[in-house]
Motif scaffolding. Sequence first.
Motif, mmCIF file in Angstrom:
data_model
loop_
_atom_site.group_PDB
_atom_site.id
_atom_site.type_symbol
_atom_site.label_atom_id
_atom_site.label_comp_id
_atom_site.label_asym_id
_atom_site.label_seq_id
_atom_site.Cartn_x
_atom_site.Cartn_y
_atom_site.Cartn_z
ATOM 1 N N CYS A 109 0.833 -1.208 0.000
ATOM 2 C CA CYS A 109 0.000 0.000 0.000
ATOM 3 C C CYS A 109 0.868 1.259 0.000
ATOM 4 N N SER A 110 1.906 1.252 0.863
ATOM 5 C CA SER A 110 2.805 2.413 0.881
ATOM 6 C C SER A 110 3.436 2.600 -0.487
ATOM 7 N N LEU A 111 3.892 1.494 -1.042
ATOM 8 C CA LEU A 111 4.548 1.556 -2.338
ATOM 9 C C LEU A 111 3.609 2.132 -3.395
ATOM 10 N N ALA A 112 2.378 1.678 -3.377
ATOM 11 C CA ALA A 112 1.417 2.143 -4.386
ATOM 12 C C ALA A 112 1.131 3.631 -4.229
ATOM 13 N N ILE A 113 1.057 4.106 -2.976
ATOM 14 C CA ILE A 113 0.818 5.536 -2.769
ATOM 15 C C ILE A 113 2.017 6.330 -3.310
ATOM 16 N N GLU A 114 3.211 5.854 -2.973
ATOM 17 C CA GLU A 114 4.438 6.489 -3.485
ATOM 18 C C GLU A 114 4.412 6.611 -5.007
ATOM 19 N N LEU A 115 3.969 5.531 -5.643
ATOM 20 C CA LEU A 115 4.074 5.461 -7.104
ATOM 21 C C LEU A 115 2.888 6.105 -7.812
ATOM 22 N N GLY A 116 1.963 6.656 -7.055
ATOM 23 C CA GLY A 116 0.914 7.444 -7.688
ATOM 24 C C GLY A 116 -0.418 6.748 -7.919
ATOM 25 N N ALA A 117 -0.676 5.646 -7.197
ATOM 26 C CA ALA A 117 -1.987 5.001 -7.340
ATOM 27 C C ALA A 117 -3.063 5.948 -6.834
ATOM 28 N N GLY A 118 -4.223 5.928 -7.459
ATOM 29 C CA GLY A 118 -5.286 6.850 -7.070
ATOM 30 C C GLY A 118 -6.173 6.318 -5.951
ATOM 31 N N PHE A 119 -6.217 5.021 -5.799
ATOM 32 C CA PHE A 119 -7.123 4.420 -4.812
ATOM 33 C C PHE A 119 -6.356 3.288 -4.142
ATOM 34 N N VAL A 120 -6.109 3.416 -2.851
ATOM 35 C CA VAL A 120 -5.330 2.397 -2.149
ATOM 36 C C VAL A 120 -6.085 1.981 -0.886
ATOM 37 N N ALA A 121 -6.356 0.699 -0.784
ATOM 38 C CA ALA A 121 -7.127 0.220 0.369
ATOM 39 C C ALA A 121 -6.521 -1.067 0.884
ATOM 40 N N ARG A 122 -6.810 -1.340 2.135
ATOM 41 C CA ARG A 122 -6.395 -2.627 2.696
ATOM 42 C C ARG A 122 -7.608 -3.210 3.396
ATOM 43 N N SER A 123 -7.697 -4.521 3.360
ATOM 44 C CA SER A 123 -8.834 -5.136 4.032
ATOM 45 C C SER A 123 -8.433 -6.525 4.522
ATOM 46 N N PHE A 124 -9.422 -7.238 5.046
ATOM 47 C CA PHE A 124 -9.185 -8.553 5.647
ATOM 48 C C PHE A 124 -10.252 -9.487 5.077
ATOM 49 N N SER A 125 -9.835 -10.641 4.621
ATOM 50 C CA SER A 125 -10.791 -11.566 3.986
ATOM 51 C C SER A 125 -11.921 -11.951 4.939
ATOM 52 N N GLY A 126 -11.657 -11.834 6.242
ATOM 53 C CA GLY A 126 -12.680 -12.218 7.225
ATOM 54 C C GLY A 126 -13.648 -11.091 7.544
ATOM 55 N N ASP A 127 -13.597 -9.989 6.823
ATOM 56 C CA ASP A 127 -14.500 -8.870 7.090
ATOM 57 C C ASP A 127 -15.182 -8.450 5.791
ATOM 58 N N LYS A 128 -16.184 -9.224 5.400
ATOM 59 C CA LYS A 128 -16.842 -8.946 4.119
ATOM 60 C C LYS A 128 -17.598 -7.629 4.147
ATOM 61 N N ALA A 129 -18.066 -7.257 5.331
ATOM 62 C CA ALA A 129 -18.827 -6.004 5.409
ATOM 63 C C ALA A 129 -17.940 -4.856 4.932
ATOM 64 N N GLN A 130 -16.638 -4.964 5.159
ATOM 65 C CA GLN A 130 -15.714 -3.935 4.692
ATOM 66 C C GLN A 130 -15.249 -4.212 3.254
ATOM 67 N N LEU A 131 -14.964 -5.487 3.004
ATOM 68 C CA LEU A 131 -14.320 -5.837 1.732
ATOM 69 C C LEU A 131 -15.223 -5.630 0.510
ATOM 70 N N VAL A 132 -16.489 -6.002 0.641
ATOM 71 C CA VAL A 132 -17.377 -5.915 -0.529
ATOM 72 C C VAL A 132 -17.503 -4.474 -1.031
ATOM 73 N N PRO A 133 -17.815 -3.508 -0.158
ATOM 74 C CA PRO A 133 -17.880 -2.124 -0.671
ATOM 75 C C PRO A 133 -16.537 -1.629 -1.215
ATOM 76 N N LEU A 134 -15.432 -2.090 -0.630
ATOM 77 C CA LEU A 134 -14.128 -1.673 -1.158
ATOM 78 C C LEU A 134 -13.939 -2.161 -2.587
ATOM 79 N N ILE A 135 -14.321 -3.412 -2.831
ATOM 80 C CA ILE A 135 -14.173 -3.948 -4.194
ATOM 81 C C ILE A 135 -15.082 -3.177 -5.154
ATOM 82 N N LYS A 136 -16.288 -2.897 -4.687
ATOM 83 C CA LYS A 136 -17.204 -2.135 -5.548
ATOM 84 C C LYS A 136 -16.615 -0.762 -5.884
ATOM 85 N N ALA A 137 -16.058 -0.103 -4.854
ATOM 86 C CA ALA A 137 -15.477 1.226 -5.090
ATOM 87 C C ALA A 137 -14.276 1.117 -6.024
#
Lengths: 351, 598
Positions: free
Chosen positions: A174-202
């Motif tokens: 994630c740090s690397l991607a921010i450094e290199l100019g990614a526009g959308f950087v997120a981290r999640s946990f496979s055991g938390d779908k309530a968080q992961l599903v909207p992140l994938i949609k976004a």
Amino acid sequence: MTHIAKPKFSHPNLPKNGLGLTRRNYEGVVSTLCAGCGHDSVSAAIIEACYELEIPAHKIAKISGIGCSSKTTNYFLNRAHGFNSVHGRMPSVATGANLANGELTYLGVSGDGDTASIGLGQFSHAVRRRLNMVYIVENNGTYGLTKGQFSATNDKRSKNRKGVENQFDSIDLCSLAIELGAGFVARSFSGDKAQLVPLIKAGMSYHGFALIDVISPCVTFNNHTSSTKSYDYLRAHNQVMDRLDIVASRPEISADYEPGTAIDVTLHDGSQINLHKLSSEYDPTDADTALSNLNRYKRQGTVVTGVLYLDPDEVDLHDVMNSSKQPLNSLGQSELCPGADALEALNAQYR
Amino acid sequence: MKPTDIGDPAYFHKVVDCQWACPAHTPVPEYIRLIALGRYTDAFMINWESNVFPGILGRTCDRPCEPACRRTRVEQKPVAICRLKRVAADNRGDISDRLPVIPKKKNGKRIALIGGGPASLTVARDLLPLGYECVLFEKDRQAGGLMRTNIPSFRLPVAVLDDEVERVLDMGVAPRFGEEVTSLKAVLDEGFDAVFIGTGAPRGKDLDIVGRAEASKNIHLGIDFLTSVAFKHTESIGKRVVVIGGGNTAMDCCRTAIRLGGEDVRVTVRSPRSDMKASDWEIEDAEREGIPILDNHSPKEFLVENGELKAVVFERMRAEYDETGRRSLIPSGEPPVVVECDDVLMAIGQNNAFPWIERDIGLEFDESGMPIVDSQTFQSTLPTVFFGGDAAWGPENIIWAVAHGHQAAISIDLHCKGEALTERPSPLTNLVSQKMGIHEWSYDNDVSNDHRFAVPHADQLESLKSLTVEVELGYDQQLAYDEAMRCLNCDIQTVFKGSLCIECDACMDICPVDCINFTENGEETQLRAQLRVPAENLDQDLYVSENLTTGRVMVKDEDVCLHCGLCAERCPTSAWDMQKFTFWDGTVMKGPERVGAD
Ligand SMILES: Cc1cc2nc3c(=O)[nH]c(=O)nc-3n(C[C@H](O)[C@H](O)[C@H](O)COP(=O)(O)OP(=O)(O)OC[C@H]3O[C@@H](n4cnc5c(N)ncnc54)[C@H](O)[C@@H]3O)c2cc1C
Ligand SMILES: Cc1ncc(C[n+]2csc(CCOP(=O)(O)OP(=O)(O)O)c2C)c(N)n1
Ligand code: SF4
Ligand code: SF4
Ligand code: SF4
Ligand SMILES: [Mg+2]
């Protein structure tokens, strides 16, 4: 691995999306991964996200490299386009496909080995070129497919299941991607779908490079008590930074959050991301604070999840290069072969 | 919600929808698996222990199990549970060495059974192995009750009936055939330790409308007509026959009438067709034989000329339903319909009749003339006298008569031992893992997508000519196998152990029917609403775990679980396991007498 095919019967009251499809219409074949693998949860989250976004599968291209994680493209969206490429080379294939046809939604699925070891160079260039894709790393801190070697995202001093310590510093994608100019950087946990599903949609709706680094425990090689990528470790050390709703064509009901902590971003395609920060300490639209925030927590051994960085100015490779927005396979004779005069004019430019 | 108590035998019993719905709690999936394995004799014995008449019931059962079958909730039609039972009976081998041993030395208790129908025969079957002496009073020369006198042979061949009735009689029943009981007091005076009354509901209902008396020569009560046909006293009927009534008796009457030479046979019923009492499959069978059903036709008058029946006059009706769904039939105002005919068969119901029970012996009756019988113990107000079958609460069917018989036998046994009738034997239950390997189970967990297979029929031209040609041929072994594979093995339970769960979601993700949820706990209504697919079928329970590590609970909606075992296959920690739940109803047949169970 399960010997039987998943039964065709589904729940008679299973809801349908606007296309008249159920969640089950977005499935692939039954997974051959180890029972309990986090990667299978990520596949389920991808299915859910595509179902909710109401994207027809044939408008999606799923591309992967090599690894247990990269195998999973077979376990969802069996009607989508797919390319299971070479180890670490998913970004090249995605770049080529994206340039040829910018109309598809590009879903890259990779592992921490595939991305942070052999594929690190490819990954970096896809990021800095702002390739329009969502790049999902199913990060288990190990080479699952080749039986459990430490990967480059494995935390220093973390042990393998035989008790041997990892001596090297880890790469934070994630740090690397921010450094290199990614526009959308997120981290999640496979055991938390309530968080992961909207992140994938976004991520899928974002116009530009979207990285989602999903900590996805490997139940066989890296789920022991001295691992920092186990279910238990994540449950104890997960600091959720924000929750997000993605409002597409169909409005959803969002929970109430503290006023003043919401950031609303309207995306290229008109959909809206409502980001609700759970802590007021950081600003995810500012790359510097996002990076320092990440570093600070990393030193504490805390895994921060949520949207870590979001650049509201969405720009992708096609925008930068001014290349054909129209899929090449739909260009007609006159566009592809504009004639001798056009060639003459072009050549004249270089004289 | 509180965590589910899976130690309560009712919890998993209820998940086995068919067995739960079967009045005799026959272990259906167990026998269906045995049929698939070609173990017909074992399948037969399981049935015989539970329901005494597998060959008969495999052809005639009212099959309350089938509408309950889980398959109807994920697909269109239930497993052909009833017709598979017949397969077990048709293909079984010798069972003589499997029957309970009847003790030579009796226990000294004598029981009188009045009426030789399925209820009494069940009581005898259950008590004889315990050393009871059973004396059977039956006014006819043979036992069987309505199964012999009313169910036509083209549905139930006499050989099948004889075989299963004789099996019980051969266990040592002391028959007093041809002896109609005309005084209960006289029977009691013979000094029996208990008396079971299984005399059925022997009186057909009549209609008192204009012309009834004048035309009586050609108006027959359905059940008397069928009895007369069964005993070969009636061998022909007029060309034009009107059957009045919409129940199963009416269906048997019309189908018998066309076999006796009726050419224009019609069924008439007061209500709309959709409200007819007859089972769907019996209506289908009649219609397949070309018999029209005139619904909304209420009989008003028999037209008689010169002492001869000419026609029946019907008033046209219309059904109206109030807000509560209660129906009332009202005349539609259309002109009356006149149906010319030679004979009328009246099949509008049966009544009980107990003229032979003295009213001063301590056995009390209610205002409607029915004996007062305890619904759990089947005991009357006279402690030595028990009721069961159609005699207890009016006409039902064979499987209910059998279920009553089992319960009455338990009561009689307790009564004779001087024990409290309310201390009923508890069911025998067992729960055993079916895991054979990492992804191998002792049962076939691959769910069949086939639709219900039709049972082959005899050539209609032939069967309509005869009263004895059985219409249904039954499944052959291949069809039986294919049909058996449709069974979802609902007795192979999903058993959850929360302490092992790491909340990886694998089970939830793989479940093809979205049964499994990991969610915040709440009140039942709230919990039902918040599941992945809301649990709207309130007849089906939620399986709720204790609190898991994250504070959530696992909630499984049992409603449409396919028992495919994929949850258990995908679980890394074996928090899910597939375990076979065995449920044997409490019965007096225990220990070495128990047969079939393995
Ligand atoms: C036309 C018809 C078709 C049916 N078809 C089916 C079917 O397909 N499937 C199904 O499950 N059920 C069917 N039934 C119902 C079923 O037959 C009865 O519910 C069942 O037989 C009741 O059993 P029982 O033991 O209570 O009494 P019964 O079978 O009625 O037996 C009672 C016996 O008692 C004898 N008896 C009566 N009074 C005396 C007395 N005073 N002294 C000596 N003996 C006496 C009678 O002769 C008779 O043999 C049908 C019923 C009818 C009328
Ligand atoms: C060029 C090349 N080098 C090495 C390999 C062997 N290899 C296969 S998968 C893999 C690592 C996969 O790790 P990761 O991407 O983390 O996937 P995981 O199995 O952990 O999901 C390696 C080294 C290969 N297939 N190709
Ligand atoms: S599927 Fe099989 S076990 Fe389940 S209710 Fe139907 S017959 Fe019974
Ligand atoms: S057995 Fe398990 S996976 Fe299969 S339907 Fe039932 S709950 Fe779902
Ligand atoms: S698969 Fe097993 S460990 Fe994973 S959530 Fe389900 S029950 Fe729990
Ligand atoms: Mg890995």
